[in-house]
Design a protein around this motif. Structure first.
Motif, mmCIF file in Angstrom:
data_model
loop_
_atom_site.group_PDB
_atom_site.id
_atom_site.type_symbol
_atom_site.label_atom_id
_atom_site.label_comp_id
_atom_site.label_asym_id
_atom_site.label_seq_id
_atom_site.Cartn_x
_atom_site.Cartn_y
_atom_site.Cartn_z
ATOM 1 N N GLU A 1 11.700 -6.419 -3.535
ATOM 2 C CA GLU A 1 12.219 -6.437 -4.972
ATOM 3 C C GLU A 1 11.149 -6.129 -6.105
ATOM 4 O O GLU A 1 11.426 -5.362 -6.684
ATOM 5 N N PRO A 2 10.184 -6.901 -5.818
ATOM 6 C CA PRO A 2 9.168 -6.701 -6.948
ATOM 7 C C PRO A 2 8.548 -5.283 -6.988
ATOM 8 O O PRO A 2 8.264 -4.523 -7.749
ATOM 9 N N LEU A 3 8.284 -4.936 -5.516
ATOM 10 C CA LEU A 3 7.645 -3.285 -5.506
ATOM 11 C C LEU A 3 8.948 -2.325 -5.881
ATOM 12 O O LEU A 3 8.558 -1.281 -6.373
ATOM 13 N N ARG A 4 9.999 -2.623 -5.743
ATOM 14 C CA ARG A 4 11.102 -1.647 -6.402
ATOM 15 C C ARG A 4 10.911 -1.625 -7.881
ATOM 16 O O ARG A 4 11.105 -0.571 -8.447
ATOM 17 N N ARG A 5 10.573 -2.781 -8.514
ATOM 18 C CA ARG A 5 10.575 -2.876 -10.065
ATOM 19 C C ARG A 5 9.398 -2.062 -10.317
ATOM 20 O O ARG A 5 9.178 -1.513 -11.629
ATOM 21 N N MET A 6 8.368 -1.872 -9.458
ATOM 22 C CA MET A 6 7.211 -0.966 -9.608
ATOM 23 C C MET A 6 7.599 0.523 -9.497
ATOM 24 O O MET A 6 6.592 1.368 -9.822
ATOM 25 N N GLY A 7 8.701 0.758 -9.058
ATOM 26 C CA GLY A 7 8.830 2.279 -8.895
ATOM 27 C C GLY A 7 9.071 2.599 -7.454
ATOM 28 O O GLY A 7 9.711 3.865 -7.058
ATOM 29 N N ALA A 8 8.681 1.900 -6.460
ATOM 30 C CA ALA A 8 9.054 2.214 -5.055
ATOM 31 C C ALA A 8 10.345 2.365 -4.667
ATOM 32 O O ALA A 8 11.337 1.164 -5.131
ATOM 33 N N GLU A 9 10.892 3.410 -3.921
ATOM 34 C CA GLU A 9 12.135 3.213 -3.395
ATOM 35 C C GLU A 9 12.087 2.548 -1.942
ATOM 36 O O GLU A 9 11.328 3.029 -1.019
ATOM 37 N N ILE A 10 12.813 1.489 -1.635
ATOM 38 C CA ILE A 10 12.523 0.730 -0.428
ATOM 39 C C ILE A 10 14.054 0.499 0.165
ATOM 40 O O ILE A 10 14.865 -0.095 -0.554
ATOM 41 N N ALA B 1 3.074 -0.861 -13.976
ATOM 42 C CA ALA B 1 2.631 -2.038 -13.927
ATOM 43 C C ALA B 1 3.593 -3.268 -13.712
ATOM 44 O O ALA B 1 4.665 -3.051 -14.253
ATOM 45 N N LEU B 2 3.012 -4.344 -13.172
ATOM 46 C CA LEU B 2 4.066 -5.382 -13.007
ATOM 47 C C LEU B 2 3.715 -6.497 -13.502
ATOM 48 O O LEU B 2 2.481 -6.900 -13.629
ATOM 49 N N ARG B 3 4.718 -7.360 -14.310
ATOM 50 C CA ARG B 3 4.125 -9.030 -14.659
ATOM 51 C C ARG B 3 5.200 -9.874 -13.906
ATOM 52 O O ARG B 3 6.509 -9.803 -14.055
ATOM 53 N N TYR B 4 4.693 -10.590 -13.024
ATOM 54 C CA TYR B 4 5.470 -11.313 -11.978
ATOM 55 C C TYR B 4 5.037 -12.770 -11.658
ATOM 56 O O TYR B 4 4.056 -13.003 -11.791
ATOM 57 N N GLU B 5 6.214 -13.535 -11.406
ATOM 58 C CA GLU B 5 5.815 -14.820 -11.032
ATOM 59 C C GLU B 5 6.336 -14.932 -9.481
ATOM 60 O O GLU B 5 7.688 -14.775 -9.488
ATOM 61 N N LEU B 6 5.686 -15.400 -8.802
ATOM 62 C CA LEU B 6 6.141 -15.465 -7.177
ATOM 63 C C LEU B 6 7.461 -16.657 -7.410
ATOM 64 O O LEU B 6 7.106 -17.884 -7.618
ATOM 65 N N PRO B 7 8.379 -16.387 -6.718
ATOM 66 C CA PRO B 7 9.502 -17.203 -6.351
ATOM 67 C C PRO B 7 9.370 -17.800 -5.307
ATOM 68 O O PRO B 7 9.977 -19.084 -5.133
ATOM 69 N N VAL B 8 8.530 -17.431 -4.113
ATOM 70 C CA VAL B 8 8.403 -18.397 -2.994
ATOM 71 C C VAL B 8 6.873 -18.417 -2.985
ATOM 72 O O VAL B 8 6.170 -17.427 -3.557
ATOM 73 N N PRO B 9 6.334 -19.429 -2.217
ATOM 74 C CA PRO B 9 5.164 -19.795 -1.878
ATOM 75 C C PRO B 9 4.520 -18.603 -0.867
ATOM 76 O O PRO B 9 4.383 -19.163 0.513
ATOM 77 N N VAL C 1 0.759 -1.299 -0.004
ATOM 78 C CA VAL C 1 0.094 -0.191 0.086
ATOM 79 C C VAL C 1 0.952 1.170 0.042
ATOM 80 O O VAL C 1 0.765 2.225 -0.637
ATOM 81 N N LEU C 2 1.887 1.085 0.837
ATOM 82 C CA LEU C 2 2.660 2.380 0.984
ATOM 83 C C LEU C 2 3.654 2.536 -0.267
ATOM 84 O O LEU C 2 4.117 3.842 -0.362
ATOM 85 N N SER C 3 3.957 1.659 -1.125
ATOM 86 C CA SER C 3 4.433 1.851 -2.498
ATOM 87 C C SER C 3 3.651 2.884 -3.460
ATOM 88 O O SER C 3 4.374 3.468 -4.327
ATOM 89 N N GLY C 4 2.476 2.798 -3.126
ATOM 90 C CA GLY C 4 1.551 3.697 -3.865
ATOM 91 C C GLY C 4 1.007 4.877 -3.385
ATOM 92 O O GLY C 4 0.249 5.763 -3.833
ATOM 93 N N GLN C 5 1.858 5.405 -2.076
ATOM 94 C CA GLN C 5 1.527 6.695 -1.443
ATOM 95 C C GLN C 5 2.598 7.890 -1.898
ATOM 96 O O GLN C 5 3.424 7.451 -2.334
ATOM 97 N N THR C 6 2.336 9.047 -1.596
ATOM 98 C CA THR C 6 3.288 9.917 -2.175
ATOM 99 C C THR C 6 4.112 10.465 -0.993
ATOM 100 O O THR C 6 4.646 11.852 -1.040
#
Ligand code: S3P
Length: 432
Positions: free
Chosen positions: A131-140, A160-168, A105-110
């Motif tokens: 890691e995937p949230l960084r790909r979406m543009g968030a700084e973490i 937008a992201l296209r992603y496959e979960l590497p962990v369950p 959620v916080l990845s999409g806040q300003t």
């Protein structure tokens, strides 16, 4: 640290217990409610400390949450209006779900935000979400590149992201779906493991049909407003119910009924396995009308047999492995729970914690690679059990204590409050 002594059952367990609301569904109801347009009413919200942590974090982000009798009302701010920056770090306490879902959620806040937590939470892996949230543009920023406290500076819109979960991990999947609410285009996540789908169900219920679609194991989500005015009825938690199902199966003469328990197929792996072991567990009065299916569970004593649990079945019973291992100590033959490596990164290292405490009680249990192996039946003897402050270990070993000889002492027994504050009282109610 409060220890608690648990004695062998002197009577069969009998009667009915209403276990608390589902923890996973409750976190999501609060978070999606906070992002919806207008008020969302939540019935039977989980009473434990983890969900209270999510509520307090959301309140610190400017969301109004009110109790109206048994119902909790979340006044959503909508997606357009940002949440409010918090003047202090958000405290997720012991809750991985709070941390990971809020990271989405916080990845999409300003604004910039920090999430922290207790010692257990600060040892749990966060890069899988960052890691995937960084790909979406968030700084973490993560402590030592992996751990909480987490600092997040979001952006809008996210890519937008296209992603496959590497962990369950349903927490990772859910964080990404939540972030995709703020993306510029549709995102998709592939979950080849079939982890719990509560977020998808709730998103579907709160958006128009163009919002979320699933094809095979790929979930696609197109950013859409979440409508408020929903009423979410939280089913009772099947993970909490599993302790009483196990206790009933183990203590001679027991017959226990648990109404209103969530029967989402991504969560009911333990029910299947206990039946495969010979357990007498029945579900009745199935109600499929709500977003989350539910029904009444009844469990009775019966002899049990060892079972092999293949890795592909783990996601649907991941939180039930400790109590399943306890059952296995009383089952005839070998039980092998495969692909259980994720248990090392739960509230504690549950693989080692379960095996070592079971051995203290006289069981034959060992970890072989990512498998937990138990050879039964073995008589259990009361022992000092080190729960390491992990709620599911405390409850699983309270069940083991019922069939042990002599007293078992659980360290830090108050940790059950994380998911089930009235656990010991309910166990006593069934036993008296
Ligand atoms: C949860 C998912 C599981 C589970 C946890 C709750 C959730 O964790 O163990 O108790 O609510 O999404 P992972 O997603 O990390 O496997």
């Amino acid at each position: 640290m409060t220890t608690r002594a648990v004695h062998p059952a002197s009577n069969p367990l009998r009667g009915a217990v209403e276990v608390p609301g589902d923890k996973s569904v409750s976190h999501r109801a609060l978070i999606l409610g906070a992002l919806a347009e207008g008020a969302t009413r939540i019935e039977n919200l989980a009473p434990g400390a983890d969900v209270a942590a999510t509520r307090r974090c959301l309140e610190a982000l400017g969301v109004r949450v009110e109790a109206e009798g048994e119902t909790v009302v979340v006044h959503g701010r909508g997606l357009e209006e940002s949440l409010a920056p918090s003047p202090h770090a958000l405290d997720a306490q012991n809750s991985g779900t709070t941390t990971r879902l809020l990271m989405g959620v916080l990845s999409g806040q300003t604004f910039e935000a920090e999430i922290t937590g207790d010692d257990s939470l600060r040892r749990r892996p966060m890069k899988r979400v960052a890691e995937p949230l960084r790909r979406m543009g968030a700084e973490i920023e993560l402590r030592d590149g992996e751990y909480s406290p987490v600092r997040i500076r979001g952006r809008r819109p996210l890519h937008a992201l296209r992603y496959e979960l590497p962990v369950p991990s349903a927490q990772v999947k859910s964080a990404l779906l939540l972030a995709s609410l703020f993306a510029d285009e549709k995102s998709s996540v592939r979950d080849p493991f079939g982890t719990r789908d509560h977020t998808e169900r709730m998103l579907s219920a709160m958006t128009t049909s163009e919002g979320l679609s699933a094809s095979g194991d790929r979930i696609t989500f197109r950013p859409t407003a979440l409508h408020g005015g929903c009423s979410i009825s939280v089913p009772r938690d099947v993970s909490s119910a599993s302790f009483f199902l196990a206790a009933a199966a183990l203590v001679e003469g027991s017959d226990v009924t648990l109404p209103g328990v969530g029967l989402n197929p991504t969560r009911t792996g333990f029910l299947e396995i206990i039946r495969e072991m010979g357990g007498r567990v029945r579900a009745s009065g199935r109600n499929e009308a709500e977003v989350e299916p539910r029904g009444t569970l009844r469990a009775r004593f019966s002899p049990l047999y060892g079972v092999r649990v293949e890795a592909r079945r783990l996601p649907a019973l991941v939180d039930e492995v400790p109590v399943l291992a306890v059952l296995a100590t009383q089952a005839h033959g070998a039980t092998r729970i495969e692909g259980a490596g994720e248990l090392r990164v739960k509230e504690s290292n549950r693989l080692e914690g379960v095996a070592s405490n079971l051995r203290r009680m006289g069981a034959r249990a060992e970890v072989q690679g990512d498998a937990l192996c138990v050879e039964g039946p073995t008589p259990l003897r009361g022992a000092e059990v080190d729960t390491t402050g992990d709620h599911r270990l405390a409850m699983a070993f309270a069940v083991a204590a019922l069939v042990a000889e002599g007293e078992t002492v659980l360290s830090d027994a108050r940790c059950v409050e994380v998911s089930y504050p009235g656990f010991f009282e309910d166990l006593e109610k069934l036993s008296s």
